[in-house]
Design an enzyme around this catalytic site. Structure first.
Site, short mmCIF file in Angstrom:
data_model
loop_
_atom_site.label_atom_id
_atom_site.label_comp_id
_atom_site.label_asym_id
_atom_site.label_seq_id
_atom_site.Cartn_x
_atom_site.Cartn_y
_atom_site.Cartn_z
N PRO A 512 0.82 -1.21 0.00
CG PRO A 512 0.06 -0.96 2.19
CD PRO A 512 0.71 -1.96 1.27
CG HIS A 513 1.02 5.93 -1.53
ND1 HIS A 513 2.09 6.13 -2.36
CD2 HIS A 513 0.83 7.10 -0.88
CE1 HIS A 513 2.53 7.38 -2.23
NE2 HIS A 513 1.77 7.99 -1.33
CG HIS A 514 0.57 3.12 5.33
ND1 HIS A 514 0.08 2.10 6.13
CD2 HIS A 514 0.60 4.22 6.12
CE1 HIS A 514 -0.18 2.57 7.33
NE2 HIS A 514 0.14 3.85 7.36
CG ASN A 563 -2.21 -0.42 -3.16
OD1 ASN A 563 -3.18 -1.06 -2.77
ND2 ASN A 563 -0.97 -0.88 -3.04
#
EC number: 3.2.1.4
Length: 588
Positions: A512-514, A563
């Site tokens: 994920p974009h995290h 995402n």
């Protein structure tokens, strides 16, 4: 010559043996789509095959291979926006708990699935626990987070006043303390608009399902006190929000941010200065609404939170009064950057109108105080139809509060509550038109307009919550069933075959974009987070495997448009899964 015939015979025999083995133990085919967590014994059970076949299907016990149910697949169902066809595999009559798989002879078998009680219990807890993992300004401890522990970052005790927010009392570059709160999304900033919305939906969860919320423990540092963990977690963000109100006039700073987004680094590695940015009417009203709602919710918990309820109510009233004096103070980042430095390029959370924020704030203040002076604002801004609540239009949160408190509202406000309830039911009914032909057997996902930035929350989860409200208002089982079907969609019965929640199911997002997940050195992402979902707009510029709307998703770190995680999406999903868990856990 004899050897030649012998070799041919042996080859033929081997071929027959392989064919026989394939029939006995057919290969797994990933074209089967279903809720990867499983099914409740008493509820509808539907899988979908992402291709077209005809004829029988079989449900078999995993260990014995025994056929326990058989039926016929549906007629093909055609997507409204692509050439894809699917068939539906219904087996609701199978109610025996256990572990099974689906088999269609010419297709192969599915991965295993379970039929069990308390299906959403673990997911519900993980969705709430995700907020603890998202906390800013504190160490995340191994006792509560396991391998996802991390040292404290962003204490935010020395936050600068941006020139856009400067006053005589708080000049530019002077320092204030604004600790705690949740990181907003994949980034490390904190935004009042999104925080107010997120707090509002989580407080609504508590108000709608108080007994359930009181029973849920997710092992956070505050779990030993007398307050439900849900409210303890909400308070972590509320306390930060209170520090964002200017004590001199009651206005609320739009956000606490670095001038630009940090890289994919750990919180402790971040070096940019952090600022509070100019006050805005939308941030101030979202603050006023969520504080008014929190004031009444926290009132019974004075032992753990002394005087907090009254403090939040006074903060709410002051914020509302500031907004009345500054109704046009809409945040415009481009305009601000033209007048003040340093320029800011982080999330804008801009809005063209504050009418929905006035409606929400006035509604919550009226419900909490009973003061008739807020009635005129509620009447003035009441929408003509139900609107799914998102941070950019919070009318739905006000409508949900009117519905929730309908038995306590008198005369004129009671009539407005009745109107809001009818509007919501009309919306739910409109969503169910033609659902019996849906390719993935869910009301969500039948239109190309269902797929956009954050659609897994802003449309799928949101719509599911609306169905749950309609069920509570009418006791009509159709709404509950379709709320469950939309959750089935999010958890695997969809065009990509993904369960869109990290750490759950056999195919879920790994990248994920995290920033927290990308920088922690752990292969697995932080668990329990809902990602944004298919988005043919692909604003991130990534190369997606497909631009068909329901397939426009890619599980890579750079894809913030499909995402990313975000607290508002997480708040909607947490309400949705916990409300389903609360509703279904006692149904046999």
């Amino acid at each position: 010559m004899k050897n030649h015939y012998l070799n041919v015979s042996v080859c033929a025999l081997i071929t027959l043996l392989f064919a026989a083995c394939a029939k006995i133990n057919p290969p797994v085919n990933e074209l089967y789509r279903f809720n990867q967590l499983g099914f409740y014994p008493s509820e509808e059970k539907i899988a979908v095959l992402d291709t077209v076949v005809s004829g029988p299907f079989y449900i078999k016990e995993l260990n014995s291979g025994k056929v326990v149910y058989e039926g016929l697949v549906s007629q093909p169902r055609l997507s409204a926006f692509s050439e894809k066809e699917t068939v539906v595999i219904p087996f609701s009559q199978l109610r025996t708990k256990g572990t099974y798989f689906i088999e269609i002879p010419e297709v192969g078998k599915s991965l295993p699935f379970e039929i069990k009680d308390s299906l959403f219990s673990s997911l519900s807890k993980a969705s709430l626990k995700a907020f603890y993992l998202q906390r800013s300004g504190t160490a995340i401890e191994a006792e509560f987070a396991g391998k996802w522990e991390r040292p404290a970052g962003h204490p935010d005790t020395l936050v600068r006043i941006h020139p856009s927010a400067a006053t005589a009392v708080r000049p530019a570059e002077s320092l204030i303390s604004s600790p705690k709160g949740w990181y907003d999304a994949g980034d490390y900033n904190k935004y009042i608009v999104n925080s107010g919305f997120t707090v509002g939906i989580l407080l609504s969860l508590y108000e709608d399902y108080p007994q359930y919320a009181q029973s849920v423990s997710v092992q956070i540092p505050e779990s030993a006190n007398q307050t439900p963990d849900l409210l303890d977690e909400i308070w972590w963000n509320l306390e930060w929000m209170l520090s964002m109100q200017d004590p001199s006039d009651g206005g609320v700073y739009h956000k606490l941010t670095t001038p630009s987004f940090e890289g994919m680094i750990k919180p402790t590695e971040c070096k940019q200065p952090r600022y509070v940015i100019e006050k805005s009417v939308t941030a101030t009203l979202d603050f006023a609404a969520s504080m008014a709602q929190a004031s009444r919710v926290f009132a019974p918990f004075e032992k753990d939170y002394p005087e907090v309820s009254q403090k939040m109510l006074q903060a709410s009233i002051r914020a509302f009064n500031w907004a009345l004096q500054h109704p046009d103070a809409l945040y415009n980042q481009r305009k601000m950057n033209a007048n003040f430095k340093p320029a800011v390029s982080t999330g804008g959370y801009e809005d063209r109108s504050a009418t929905d924020e006035f409606f929400w704030a006035a509604t919550e203040l009226y419900i909490t105080t009973g003061n008739d002076k807020y009635t005129s604002y509620v009447k003035e801004y009441l929408p003509e139809s139900f609107i799914l609540p998102v941070w950019g239009n919070v009318s739905g949160l006000a409508q949900m509060s009117l519905i929730r408190h309908r038995d306590k509202l008198e005369k004129e406000m009671g009539s407005l509550s009745d109107s809001a309830g009818k509007q919501l039911i009309n919306y739910a009914d409109s969503c169910l038109a033609g659902v019996e032909l849906a390719p993935y057997a869910a009301a969500y996902g039948r239109s190309s307009k269902d797929f956009f930035w954050g659609c897994n929350s802003d449309k799928a989860s949101n719509q599911g919550i609306a169905f749950l409200y309609a069920y509570r208002l009418t006791n009509d089982r159709r709404y509950l069933t379709n709320a469950l079907h939309s959750m089935d969609y999010l958890l695997g019965r969809n065009a990509t075959g993904y369960c869109y929640v990290t750490g759950f199911g056999h195919k879920s997002p790994l990248n994920p974009h995290h920033r927290l997940a990308a920088s922690d050195g752990i292969d697995e992402p932080l668990p329990g987070f809902l990602v944004g979902g298919p988005n043919p707009g692909k604003q991130d510029g990534c190369e997606y495997p497909s631009l068909v709307p329901d397939e426009a998703y890619i599980d890579i770190l750079p894809s913030y448009a499909s995402n990313e995680i975000a607290i508002n999406w997480q708040g909607m999903f947490t309400y949705y899964v916990m409300a389903l868990d609360a509703t279904l856990r006692d149904i046999k």
